[in-house]
Design an enzyme around this catalytic site. Structure first.
Site, PDB file in Angstrom:
ATOM      1  N   ARG A   1      35.061  33.465  38.286  1.00  0.00           N
ATOM      2  CA  ARG A   1      36.062  33.673  39.362  1.00  0.00           C
ATOM      3  C   ARG A   1      36.861  32.595  39.843  1.00  0.00           C
ATOM      4  O   ARG A   1      38.278  32.656  39.998  1.00  0.00           O
ATOM      5  CB  ARG A   1      35.405  34.406  40.572  1.00  0.00           C
ATOM      6  CG  ARG A   1      34.872  35.879  40.213  1.00  0.00           C
ATOM      7  CD  ARG A   1      33.804  36.412  41.352  1.00  0.00           C
ATOM      8  NE  ARG A   1      32.793  35.494  41.715  1.00  0.00           N
ATOM      9  CZ  ARG A   1      32.331  35.467  42.828  1.00  0.00           C
ATOM     10  NH1 ARG A   1      32.556  36.404  43.786  1.00  0.00           N
ATOM     11  NH2 ARG A   1      31.181  34.619  42.767  1.00  0.00           N
TER      12      ARG A   1
ATOM     13  N   ASN B   1      33.343  39.780  41.077  1.00  0.00           N
ATOM     14  CA  ASN B   1      32.174  40.490  40.346  1.00  0.00           C
ATOM     15  C   ASN B   1      31.841  41.941  40.714  1.00  0.00           C
ATOM     16  O   ASN B   1      32.195  42.266  41.714  1.00  0.00           O
ATOM     17  CB  ASN B   1      30.871  39.561  40.716  1.00  0.00           C
ATOM     18  CG  ASN B   1      30.964  38.180  39.949  1.00  0.00           C
ATOM     19  OD1 ASN B   1      31.708  37.872  39.271  1.00  0.00           O
ATOM     20  ND2 ASN B   1      30.057  37.407  40.767  1.00  0.00           N
TER      21      ASN B   1
END
Length: 157
Positions: free
Chosen positions: A82, A100
């Site tokens: 990320r 996520n």
């Protein structure tokens, strides 16, 4: 025999004014890489606008803006995927988000000029974070948008 050349970096300010970067940012790279980069630059410069400087862009200003949702499968959690996605998106001048999922994937949305979004899609499919392993990338819900719907690129927790 590999030939190298020195590549000078330009910095683009918020007002879209270019200035040379400090010499510490210059890099020595193989000539073939430089030529490939030159090809990309020529292509980008032939577009109405190659630099995104504002998140208030609209199609009326000559930009074709698109939005694409994505989901990335593989070893993509616990490997800073990320964080690297956010950094790459910002580097390309894109906006959107990344998070996520409970299924062990990473999903998100990316918005910006078509050329930069395509570069980001390729990055998501093939590169990711250094310790990630990308098995599959799905892109869906692609659409042309009149204006960017996000102010920046966020990591959603």
């Amino acid at each position: 025999m590999h030939r190298e050349t020195e590549v000078r970096v330009l910095i683009v300010s918020e007002r879209n004014k270019c200035s040379p970067a400090p010499k510490s940012l210059w890099k020595r790279v193989p000539v073939c890489v430089c030529l490939a980069g030159l090809s990309i630059l020529v292509t980008a410069l032939s577009l109405p606008s190659c630099v995104v400087g504002s998140t208030d862009l609209t199609m009326a200003e000559g930009h074709t803006l698109i939005s694409v949702d994505y989901e990335i499968f593989g070893k993509v959690q616990g490997v800073f995927f990320r964080k690297y996605t956010q950094a790459e998106g910002k580097k390309l001048g894109l906006v959107g988000w990344v998070q996520n999922t409970d299924q062990g994937t990473v999903q998100g949305q990316v918005q910006g000029p078509t050329v930069q979004v395509r570069v980001m899609q390729e990055w998501l499919k093939t590169k990711g974070s250094p310790k990630s392993r990308i098995d599959k990338a799905k892109f869906h819900n692609e659409r042309v948008i009149a204006k960017l719907e996000h102010r920046d690129f966020q990591i959603v927790k």
